[in-house]
Design a protein around this motif. Structure first.
Motif, short mmCIF file in Angstrom:
data_model
loop_
_atom_site.label_atom_id
_atom_site.label_comp_id
_atom_site.label_asym_id
_atom_site.label_seq_id
_atom_site.Cartn_x
_atom_site.Cartn_y
_atom_site.Cartn_z
N LYS A 342 -15.59 -43.14 8.75
CA LYS A 342 -14.61 -42.64 9.70
C LYS A 342 -13.60 -43.74 10.02
CE LYS A 342 -16.90 -43.55 14.13
NZ LYS A 342 -17.19 -42.95 15.42
N GLU A 343 -12.68 -43.44 10.93
CA GLU A 343 -11.51 -44.29 11.16
C GLU A 343 -11.86 -45.73 11.51
OE1 GLU A 343 -7.25 -43.66 13.39
OE2 GLU A 343 -9.06 -43.12 14.49
N SER A 350 -23.52 -37.39 8.66
CA SER A 350 -22.83 -36.15 8.27
C SER A 350 -23.83 -35.11 7.80
CB SER A 350 -21.82 -36.44 7.17
OG SER A 350 -20.86 -37.40 7.59
N TYR A 367 -13.76 -31.51 6.60
CA TYR A 367 -14.28 -31.62 7.96
C TYR A 367 -15.79 -31.77 7.86
CZ TYR A 367 -15.03 -30.38 12.92
OH TYR A 367 -15.38 -30.39 14.26
N THR A 377 -15.69 -35.05 12.28
CA THR A 377 -14.51 -35.74 11.77
C THR A 377 -13.66 -34.85 10.87
OG1 THR A 377 -15.83 -37.76 11.82
CG2 THR A 377 -13.72 -37.86 10.68
N TYR A 379 -10.75 -34.92 8.17
CA TYR A 379 -10.09 -35.79 7.21
C TYR A 379 -8.89 -35.05 6.60
CZ TYR A 379 -14.18 -38.86 7.40
OH TYR A 379 -15.18 -39.71 7.81
N SER A 388 -7.18 -39.24 5.56
CA SER A 388 -7.14 -40.05 6.77
C SER A 388 -7.84 -39.30 7.89
CB SER A 388 -5.70 -40.38 7.17
OG SER A 388 -4.94 -39.20 7.37
N ASP A 389 -8.56 -40.03 8.72
CA ASP A 389 -9.27 -39.48 9.87
C ASP A 389 -8.24 -39.19 10.96
OD1 ASP A 389 -10.70 -39.03 12.20
OD2 ASP A 389 -12.03 -40.76 11.98
N THR A 391 -8.90 -36.98 13.55
CA THR A 391 -9.65 -36.17 14.51
C THR A 391 -9.10 -36.30 15.92
OG1 THR A 391 -11.56 -36.81 13.16
CG2 THR A 391 -11.98 -35.46 15.10
#
Length: 604
Positions: A342-343, A350, A367, A377, A379, A388-389, A391
């Motif tokens: 994640k970011e 997950s 997602y 999350t 994406y 890119s995250d 969310t």
């Protein structure tokens, strides 16, 4: 370092603020075996209920109605080990598939079941999976015995695909132990040919997806593995099996894993075209040599080069994204793509995976649902297989943090032409109900409304509606079960009956459903096809995908909400074999079957 998060109002509950560690603490990840953030302050509603089982709003619009009982599905009972969930085998639960097994144009439901230790040891009759036939009147009938698909093993996942190109959908069921490949016999029955086909495996399999990765017209099969688990020597806290870690969650003893336990390999089976498959995992580069813990998985062309890529949502370790190189092998593009982490650079636990074009820009975004104390999350597809995250920017991070998510999907629940998001939730530790942690074992679903492809907003859970149903949800499958142009949801829950959420939105928006039939060269069920539909000045994309969600498989028909548009300007189909076909339709609010290379499709 702590990241301050401002919690938005969650389904009518006033906003609260809290902080979360950006790296997992020893208590949360290293000792419990789960990758997640640090503990957060409880979020409760006006009646002092944890938000995971509260926050209901009187008078809010009813989106879904729970019709499980009246539909005839309440007789199914999922079983997964013991109520205490002492070992990890008992926790993940099972998936569900929507499949028109008899080709009558009405989607049916297949529910995978778990098992018990006594059943594995032959000491009691094992629980059974169930196939429910759609009666065309809002009800379903259990036809498991006649169909021969009871499984009677400890089941987890299911994927739908016509692997033999005979025009009839087949079922692949993943288990702890040997898997099954149920070939459709065209007469309402199935035959398990997994042994002959060479796809039984063993160990612990979870997610599965069909897709023609090499373009030979035949559906291949990918199967994700989870944990190496010895039922006769299960992992116990503080022993060598758990690397001498003490398995706790917030200081309370819990089941061990998945971290600290050896992971199963993943498997890619190439379809030989003669009813058998060859394991090409090593050659293709997707064998999971790192021993990651796989759950949701799907074949989809995420970089739009005409070849199916492979996506795997992994539990408590980085996710996988494999780009298809076109020579029978894949490139592990997980980290470079931005989907592995994640970011903030941290892996997540997950579970579920959704794939869809939520921005109507022609690109498939991803997602994933995750563990509690972390956010689910989104994406965003930036093109070229890069994500890119987004969310937090999309407004859907904070609402998910108290929840523990599983099955998920992009769906246009209100037919406005924009794909929304739904996540099914339920905790894995029954003991959370005994502690004031702001979370519950049984949880309600979360629905997010798409605001023009830029942001989402939480849809309030109307009191006593389907969104207020409390379950220990796991698998979720999405489809137009009643052929009324509305997407419904089937949920398979741990240790309980399923839940059928019927879409009851009435807003006058138009729609069409498309069933695609590939050429004789295959794939006949058109898995891997892309459709671009233009109406009202907007172009939507939908792909035929097998698998996904959490160990589940959706209706293979494609659904398009059209908003107020009463006509479709253009439909372009890009078939799996690379051919492009433009189709004109005469009317909306219809179901069409489109055959590759044929002319005007007949409407149902």
């Amino acid at each position: 370092m702590a990241l301050a998060l401002a919690a938005t109002s969650v389904a009518g509950v006033p906003a609260q603020s809290f902080s979360q560690e950006t790296t997992p603490s020893k208590t949360q990840s290293g000792m419990s075996g789960v990758s997640t953030g640090s503990p957060l302050a409880p979020i409760k509603d006006a009646k002092n209920r944890p938000i995971t089982a509260g926050g209901f709003v009187d008078g809010a619009p009813v989106i879904f109605e729970d019709i499980t009982q009246k539909a005839g599905l309440a007789g199914f009972q999922h079983v997964s080990g013991t109520p205490e969930k002492k070992y990890i085998l008992e926790a993940p639960g099972s998936g569900v598939a929507i499949i028109d097994y008899d080709n009558d144009g009405w989607p049916d439901i297949y529910l995978v079941n778990g098992s018990t230790y006594d059943a594995l040891n032959g000491k009691q009759k094992p629980p059974r999976a169930a196939l429910y036939h759609n009666n065309h009147d809002g009800t379903f009938t259990d036809v498991t015995d006649r169909a021969g698909v009871a499984n009677e093993r400890w089941g987890f996942g299911v994927a739908v695909g016509d692997f033999d190109n005979d025009g009839w959908p087949d079922l692949y069921v993943t288990n702890y132990g040997k898997n099954r490949l149920y070939r459709n016999n065209h007469d309402g029955t199935f035959t398990d040919i997994a042994e002959k086909a060479g796809v039984t495996l063993g160990g612990w399999s979870t997610g599965a997806t069909f897709g023609d990765y090499d373009g030979d017209g035949r559906l291949d099969l990918f199967v994700s593995g989870y944990v190496k688990f010895d039922v006769n020597n299960p992992p116990v806290s503080g022993t060598a099996a758990t690397q001498y870690s003490f398995c706790q969650y917030r200081g309370v003893p819990v089941m061990c894993g998945p971290r600290g336990l050896p992971g199963e390999r993943d498997h890619l089976f190439h379809n030989n075209g003669d009813g058998t498959f060859t394991d090409v995992s090593e050659h293709a580069g997707v064998a999971n040599e790192k021993g990651y813990y796989g759950f949701g998985t799907a074949f989809a062309d995420v970089n739009d080069d005409g070849r199916l890529d492979l996506i795997v949502a992994n539990d408590s370790v980085p996710n996988y994204l494999y780009l298809n190189k076109g020579d029978g092998t894949f490139e592990d593009y997980s980290y470079a793509s931005g989907f592995a982490l994640k970011e903030d650079g941290r892996e997540q636990a997950s579970m579920g995976l959704a794939v869809g074009d939520y921005q109507n820009n022609g690109k498939l975004s991803l997602y994933v649902t995750t563990f509690s104390d972390d956010y689910y999350t989104l994406y965003k597809n930036e093109g070229g297989g890069n994500f890119s995250d987004v969310t937090f920017q999309s407004g859907i991070a904070e609402a998910t943090i108290p929840f523990l998510g599983w099955g998920t999907g992009f769906l246009d629940y209100d037919n406005d032409g924009w794909k929304d998001l739904l996540a099914v939730n339920g905790h894995v530790y029954p003991g959370v109900d005994k502690n004031d942690w702001g979370m519950t074992y049984l949880q309600r679903p979360l629905l997010f409304h798409n605001l023009g492809g830029k942001r989402f907003e939480v849809v309030p859970a109307a009191t006593a509606s389907g969104l207020a149903t409390l379950v220990s949800g796991r698998g979720a499958a999405f489809g137009d079960l009643f052929n009324d142009g509305k997407i419904d949801v089937v949920i398979n829950s741990v240790d309980g009956p399923p839940t059928l959420l019927r879409n009851v939105v009435r807003n006058g928006n138009h729609w069409i459903d498309l069933k695609l039939v590939g050429s004789a060269r295959g794939p006949r069920d058109a898995i891997g096809a892309k459709v671009f539909l233009t109406a009202g000045g907007m172009t939507q994309r939908a792909d035929v995908i097998s698998g996904g969600s959490y160990c589940s498989s959706n209706d293979l028909r494609l659904h398009f909400g059209l908003g107020v548009s009463s006509r479709v300007d253009k439909i372009e189909i890009r078939w799996p074999d690379g051919k492009t076909q433009n189709v004109d339709i005469a009317a909306v609010d219809r179901i069409y079957t489109i055959e590759e290379g044929k002319g005007q499709p007949p409407q149902k």
